[in-house]
Enzyme design. Structure first.
Site, PDB file in Angstrom:
ATOM      1  N   GLY A  30       0.803  -1.213   0.000  1.00  0.00           N
ATOM      2  CA  GLY A  30       0.000   0.000   0.000  1.00  0.00           C
ATOM      3  C   GLY A  30       0.840   1.268   0.000  1.00  0.00           C
ATOM      4  N   GLY A  35       4.041   1.619  -1.034  1.00  0.00           N
ATOM      5  CA  GLY A  35       5.023   1.783  -2.098  1.00  0.00           C
ATOM      6  C   GLY A  35       5.794   0.502  -2.335  1.00  0.00           C
ATOM      7  CB  VAL A  90      10.177  -2.892  -0.375  1.00  0.00           C
ATOM      8  CG1 VAL A  90      11.416  -2.951   0.508  1.00  0.00           C
ATOM      9  CG2 VAL A  90       9.014  -2.296   0.383  1.00  0.00           C
ATOM     10  CE  LYS A 131       6.970   0.470   2.326  1.00  0.00           C
ATOM     11  NZ  LYS A 131       6.571  -0.540   3.278  1.00  0.00           N
ATOM     12  CG  ASP A 168      -0.426  -0.454   8.434  1.00  0.00           C
ATOM     13  OD1 ASP A 168      -1.467  -1.124   8.669  1.00  0.00           O
ATOM     14  OD2 ASP A 168       0.032  -0.291   7.299  1.00  0.00           O
TER      15      ASP A 168
END
Ligand SMILES: *[C@@H]1O[C@H](CO)[C@@H](O)[C@H](O)[C@H]1NC(C)=O
Ligand SMILES: *[C@@H]1O[C@H](CO)[C@@H](O)[C@H](O)[C@H]1NC(C)=O
Ligand SMILES: *[C@@H]1O[C@H](CO)[C@@H](O)[C@H](O)[C@H]1NC(C)=O
Ligand SMILES: *[C@@H]1O[C@H](CO)[C@@H](O)[C@H](O)[C@H]1NC(C)=O
Ligand SMILES: *[C@@H]1O[C@H](CO)[C@@H](O)[C@H](O)[C@H]1NC(C)=O
Ligand SMILES: *[C@@H]1O[C@H](CO)[C@@H](O)[C@H](O)[C@H]1NC(C)=O
Ligand SMILES: *[C@@H]1O[C@H](CO)[C@@H](O)[C@H](O)[C@H]1NC(C)=O
Length: 680
Positions: free
Chosen positions: A369, A371, A373, A388, A485
């Site tokens: 979500g 980006g 990596v 990232k 998160d």
């Protein structure tokens, strides 16, 4: 006295009658019969074409200093090379010619193309001829074709490997082709010493040439010398040519020359010709004078090398600037004054670009979500990192976020993925983390085909690790850091299979940047505490809620919200609660856990998961308490039926989330919704 006067008058008259017609074209040039002499070409009866002209002082100028030109000058009528009356009717007649020429190149040692004396059957040949290396004599189609019917003696000033030239200053005998039958360095043999002396064709000095063809011997002889010198005894060049093969009947005689990409001027000062006998001698002192060679040929270095060199320099500078600009754009970063303070955490984009091999797809570890990596190796320190790449347009909140990144760079805990630093580009933020060789936890939970399923001690170890990392963020560091998160895919496994929380604080970036009236909920469906729907404010308790979902997820091997093929959602908390109600709590555990498990531990973790998932934030334990329960330092409170009884989780979800969250979530740029719907 009158007698004397008469005698004088008679003498003057006689002198007038006998006097030659001046320095211009010789009287013999008229009705020639194949014999003429021009000591200068003033008034000469010659056919000129192309760039050829006769200068006011009588010089025949074949080319006039314009590039890519040809110029011809030839006797106006064809001469009878085969005399039908002659006893040997098959053999072409002998001829002899002499002329004086000079080539004015633009440079001392370099010129355009040379000139040639020719005998040609057809003057159409000349009009179809090309300038440049073809000397105005032939073209690409007829060069080397026997039906060209031309004999030439070339004075070639350029080396052309295609035509087998020996050098850039030679004399050659050509038959139907610019590839010479025979060739020699331009020069002559000294009568006294017998030594060869070079002559430079482009020297702007006049030189005399004698060409003799012996029809009986089918031999052509070429001799040259500086003008004024008598004809050297030893010829420069002698070769066999059967002119009968070349010209059948009549033929034109004359001169051709051509320029290429360099201009030069080709001059003929005098010319005599005769069939079947020696050419009349030229009166050298009667020849027109050449233009002053005084406007010295300029240096080739200055005239050619310098412009080329400066052009090359300009080009090189241009290329360098282009490369620099490209490089600047390629590696461009955004740096602002306030960032100076965070210098030590700043990475250069160039280093990251090289570390990740230009962010190549091969280096891609995953895309989520926030980006993509990429795996990379920092050249300087030879350390493995994960980079990232987060796209971020908004400037607002960035400063705060960077401050947080910098402070988080100081967060050190063995259950956190170490953040090493950042880099900013236009619309892009790059975060550099320690590389975690074993990837993210969700891979081990859901990729059941691989047989890489974690056993219970491993899962329990990871759970404790993550709890410990989260506790550090909430309570043990100098300031409270809310992760926002927590979920299985944000838990990474290091080489020793320790669980490490990653991506902390990143969600915060998306809390900012919009007007204060909209509440943005950031996180992932199924992990979002219900009160976020009202307040939108992340607290340690919202992290605990997510951690509860994580506990259930790891133990049950199921996603917090699963969707079946009919689109029906199963909320994991409800599902576990149901098991608990029926007294079958342990049955909720992942049936695929290899080698069995400790039912007490599983039961503890599941109950703790439910406790953390309590809809009321105050009813949830703190991370310190969670740690104590996991360590067995505190006994887990009994879950009373009332604990969950008054309100079902499912209703909680459907009411709060569907109404409030969906609209909010869908307006965030991150993948909260997609993580949910993407559930396999
Ligand atoms: C030039 O020569 C041609 C052929 O030899 C002749 O026909 C013509 O009359 C001559 N012209 C002059 C002006 O002498
Ligand atoms: C050379 O001759 C050609 C053709 O007659 C003409 O176009 C050109 O201008 C001349 N060049 C010079 C430098 O006189
Ligand atoms: C005729 O020409 C041939 C070769 O061209 C030569 O061998 C022969 O001697 C000549 N004959 C006379 C009579 O000149
Ligand atoms: C030589 O030229 C003639 C006449 O232009 C043409 O018919 C013939 O095909 C040419 N030969 C070669 C080998 O090009
Ligand atoms: C004449 O010129 C050629 C080529 O430029 C050179 O190799 C040779 O040595 C020169 N000979 C003399 C005698 O100068
Ligand atoms: C020269 O060529 C002509 C015609 O092709 C031929 O008849 C004659 O024999 C040749 N002469 C020599 C010496 O080869
Ligand atoms: C050669 O030309 C010069 C100058 O025009 C003249 O004085 C001289 O008599 C000429 N010589 C001959 C042999 O014609």
């Amino acid at each position: 006295m009158p007698l004397q006067t008469f005698h004088l008058a008679a003498l003057l008259l006689l002198l007038l009658l006998l006097a030659p017609a001046g320095r211009c074209a010789d009287a013999t040039a008229g009705g020639d019969g194949g014999r003429f002499v021009y000591n200068g070409f003033k008034g000469a009866n010659l056919t000129l074409d192309g760039a050829a002209s006769v200068t006011p002082n009588g010089l025949l100028m074949l080319t006039n200093g314009t590039i890519q030109m040809k110029g011809h000058a030839f006797h106006p009528s064809p001469l009878p090379f085969q005399d039908p009356g002659a006893r040997n009717a098959t053999a072409a007649r002998s001829f002899s010619t002499t002329f004086v020429f000079a080539i004015y190149g633009p440079y001392v040692d370099l010129s355009s193309h040379g000139l040639a004396f020719f005998v040609a059957s057809d003057k159409e040949l000349l009009s179809a001829a090309l300038p440049g290396q073809f000397l105005g004599l032939l073209n690409t189609n007829n060069n080397g074709n026997r039906s060209s019917h031309v004999l030439a003696v070339e004075f070639d000033t350029l080396f052309n490997a295609d035509f087998g030239d020996i050098n850039s200053n030679h004399v050659g005998v050509d038959v139907d082709s610019l590839v010479s039958r025979a060739a020699a360095d331009a020069g002559y043999y000294d009568d006294g010493t017998g030594q060869f002396r070079n002559l430079s064709l482009v020297s702007r000095k006049a030189m005399q040439v004698w060409v003799d063809y012996d029809g009986a011997a089918t031999q052509i002889t070429v001799t040259m010398a500086p003008v004024g010198l008598s004809r050297p005894k030893k010829p420069l060049l002698q070769t066999t040519v059967n002119l009968s093969d070349v010209v059948q009947d009549t033929a034109y005689v004359g001169f051709t020359s051509a320029t290429g990409i360099l201009f030069s001027r080709h001059f003929v000062l005098g010319w005599s010709f005769a069939l079947d006998g020696p050419a009349p001698a030229l009166n050298i002192s009667a020849l027109p004078t050449l233009p002053p060679a005084g406007n010295k040929p300029r240096s080739k270095v200055l005239e050619i090398v310098l412009p080329i060199a400066s052009a090359a320099l300009v080009f090189a500078v241009g290329v360098a600037i282009y490369a620099l600009v490209r490089r600047r754009i390629k590696y461009a970063e955004v740096r602002e004054d306030w960032e100076v303070a965070f210098g030590p955490h700043r990475f250069s984009y160039k280093d990251l670009f090289h570390a990740t091999k230009g962010f190549s797809d091969k280096q891609l570890l995953g895309a989520g979500g926030f980006g993509s990596v990429y795996k990379g190796v920092l050249r300087k320190s030879n350390t493995e990192v994960a980079v990232k790449k987060v796209s971020h347009e908004s400037k607002q909140g960035m400063k705060e976020f960077i401050a947080e990144v910098a402070s988080m760079g100081r967060l050190r805990h063995r259950n956190l993925v170490q953040l090493l630093g950042y880099c900013r580009r236009k619309g892009e933020l790059l975060l550099v983390y320690d590389y975690m060789p074993n990837g993210s936890l969700d891979k081990y939970l859901y990729d059941r085909s691989k047989g890489a399923l974690l056993d219970w001690p491993q899962r329990f170890h990871i759970i404790r690790g993550v709890a410990s990392g989260l506790l550090y963020l909430h309570e043990d560091w100098e300031q409270v850091v809310i992760h926002r998160d927590v979920k299985a895919s944000n838990v990474l496994l290091d080489a020793e299979m320790n669980g490490r929380l990653g991506d902390f604080g990143l969600a915060r970036l998306y809390d900012h940047g919009t007007d204060a009236h909209t509440t943005h909920v950031v996180g992932t469906m199924g992990y979002l505490a219900p009160e976020l729907g009202h307040t939108g404010k992340a607290t340690p308790a919202t992290d605990v809620f997510a951690f509860g979902a994580f506990l259930l997820e790891v133990t049950c091997g199921r996603r917090p919200i699963e969707q079946d093929e009919h689109g029906n959602h199963t909320v994991l908390v409800d599902w576990v609660t149901e098991h608990w109600r029926r007294g079958l709590m342990v049955d909720a555990a992942d049936t695929m856990i290899p080698d069995g498990f400790n039912p007490d531990e599983v039961s503890l973790v599941l109950k703790l998961g439910l406790l953390c998932s309590h809809p009321l934030p105050n009813a949830r334990p703190t991370m310190r308490q969670v740690m104590q329960y996991l360590d067995g330092d505190m006994v887990l409170p009994d879950l009373s039926p009332e604990y969950f009884g008054f309100t079902g989780m499912e209703r909680m979800y459907s009411r709060e989330f569907n109404k409030n969250m969906m609209s909010c979530v869908s307006s965030t740029s991150i993948g909260a919704v997609s993580d949910f719907t993407g559930g396999r």
